[in-house]
Scaffold this motif. Structure first.
Motif, PDB file in Angstrom:
ATOM      1  N   LEU A  84       0.511 -42.572  -9.276  1.00  0.00           N
ATOM      2  CA  LEU A  84       0.622 -42.708  -7.824  1.00  0.00           C
ATOM      3  C   LEU A  84      -0.632 -43.344  -7.237  1.00  0.00           C
ATOM      4  CD1 LEU A  84       2.237 -42.112  -5.247  1.00  0.00           C
ATOM      5  CD2 LEU A  84       1.140 -39.860  -5.189  1.00  0.00           C
ATOM      6  N   LEU A  85      -1.799 -42.905  -7.698  1.00  0.00           N
ATOM      7  CA  LEU A  85      -3.054 -43.480  -7.209  1.00  0.00           C
ATOM      8  C   LEU A  85      -3.167 -44.952  -7.586  1.00  0.00           C
ATOM      9  CD1 LEU A  85      -5.566 -40.570  -7.961  1.00  0.00           C
ATOM     10  CD2 LEU A  85      -4.720 -41.320  -5.725  1.00  0.00           C
ATOM     11  N   SER A 101       1.560 -38.371 -13.435  1.00  0.00           N
ATOM     12  CA  SER A 101       2.227 -38.782 -12.194  1.00  0.00           C
ATOM     13  C   SER A 101       1.218 -39.084 -11.093  1.00  0.00           C
ATOM     14  CB  SER A 101       3.189 -37.690 -11.717  1.00  0.00           C
ATOM     15  OG  SER A 101       4.332 -37.640 -12.526  1.00  0.00           O
ATOM     16  N   LEU A 102       0.208 -38.223 -10.956  1.00  0.00           N
ATOM     17  CA  LEU A 102      -0.798 -38.434  -9.911  1.00  0.00           C
ATOM     18  C   LEU A 102      -1.612 -39.696 -10.170  1.00  0.00           C
ATOM     19  CD1 LEU A 102      -2.070 -34.780  -9.320  1.00  0.00           C
ATOM     20  CD2 LEU A 102      -0.605 -36.161  -7.831  1.00  0.00           C
ATOM     21  N   VAL A 115       4.478 -42.585 -12.545  1.00  0.00           N
ATOM     22  CA  VAL A 115       5.025 -41.533 -11.677  1.00  0.00           C
ATOM     23  C   VAL A 115       6.371 -41.046 -12.209  1.00  0.00           C
ATOM     24  CG1 VAL A 115       5.895 -41.027  -9.369  1.00  0.00           C
ATOM     25  CG2 VAL A 115       3.804 -42.365  -9.637  1.00  0.00           C
ATOM     26  N   VAL A 139       1.888 -33.797 -14.899  1.00  0.00           N
ATOM     27  CA  VAL A 139       1.604 -33.881 -13.459  1.00  0.00           C
ATOM     28  C   VAL A 139       0.417 -34.814 -13.224  1.00  0.00           C
ATOM     29  CG1 VAL A 139       0.768 -32.591 -11.461  1.00  0.00           C
ATOM     30  CG2 VAL A 139       2.594 -31.644 -12.873  1.00  0.00           C
ATOM     31  N   GLY A 140      -0.585 -34.716 -14.097  1.00  0.00           N
ATOM     32  CA  GLY A 140      -1.729 -35.617 -13.997  1.00  0.00           C
ATOM     33  C   GLY A 140      -1.333 -37.073 -14.192  1.00  0.00           C
TER      34      GLY A 140
END
Length: 267
Positions: free
Chosen positions: A237-238, A233-234, A205, A230-231
């Motif tokens: 996060l997941l 980071s996502l 992230v 951004v991917g």
């Protein structure tokens, strides 16, 4: 002669909690004070006070007693150069008073002994001297046995240990008796692996967010690298939320195994 002392990983764990807690406290106060609103400032101070008290119990106090050594000598114990004779030992005492009783009720109801409760909950009564019994000290059960007390034969202590559940058993704030150490070591390995995955997710992230700022530059604008970061980071996060849910639980969604953990459950 056996000497009981804290494990090095317990000291590192307490130091890590202190550093992370101070960083979180600084970020929290920065957010609240940046608002420049009276109510927000008051709320920030109250939340900061709660966090500071939590760090005092879970990080500062463990670090302050991290050099504690208890020598089990033939006729008694020696702590900090002072000798306490086994013949003067009167038994195990328990914290008393309204606050201690409330903490015990919370333990029976929810299985948690909060950081605001009296600690340590038990002490060694040597007549004129009362020595705290730190349940995070590896070998505290051998200390009691050396003084002629079996922890399983003390109803209050047995109840406390069998009811207490949660992360404190795994992060160094409580240490199991000798009978449960083997299963506890395996649980700690599982806990450490889960924490490693959570930190990897957090790192993803942070790297994604920082990377987006670097790629965009002062002029802004989207690029293929922006969406890739951004991917990242996502995905981080997941990964983080997934392992947090499995390990610690997510309120209303999942209940992690750590929140229910007690090494004495298998005894």
């Amino acid at each position: 002669m056996e000497v009981l002392r804290y494990a090095s990983w317990q000291k590192w764990a307490a130091g890590g909690r202190l550093v992370l807690g101070l960083l979180a406290l600084a970020l929290l106060w920065w957010v609240f004070f940046d608002v420049r609103d009276g109510l927000s400032l008051l709320l920030g101070l109250l939340v900061g006070l709660v966090v500071a008290l939590y760090l005092l119990r879970t990080a500062v106090q463990p670090l302050l007693r991290s050099r504690l050594e208890v020598a089990l000598e033939p006729r008694g114990i020696r702590i900090g150069g002072k000798f306490y004779s086994r013949s003067d030992f009167r038994g195990l005492g328990m914290a008393s008073g309204w606050w201690a009783q409330r903490a015990q009720r919370a333990l029976r109801d929810a299985g948690t002994y909060g950081p605001w409760a009296p600690y340590p909950p038990f002490h060694l009564d040597f007549g004129r001297a009362r020595l705290p019994l730190f349940l995070d000290l590896p070998g505290w059960d051998r200390l009691l046995r050396h003084l002629g007390v079996d922890w399983r034969e003390v109803p209050e202590l047995r109840e406390f240990l069998t009811l207490a559940r949660g992360m404190g058993w795994l992060n160094g704030l409580m240490h199991p008796p000798e009978e449960a150490e083997q299963a506890w070591v395996q649980a700690r390995s599982r806990y450490r692996r889960a924490c490693a995955w959570i930190w990897i997710g957090c790192l993803g992230v942070v790297l994604g967010i920082v990377g987006v700022r670097v790629v965009e530059g002062p002029g802004g604008g989207d690029t293929p690298w922006t969406w890739a970061l951004v991917g990242v980071s996502l995905m981080g996060l997941l990964l983080c939320l997934g392992w947090v849910g499995i390990t610690f639980g997510l309120k209303g969604l999942a209940r992690g195994w750590v929140s229910e953990y007690n090494p004495l459950a298998s005894l």
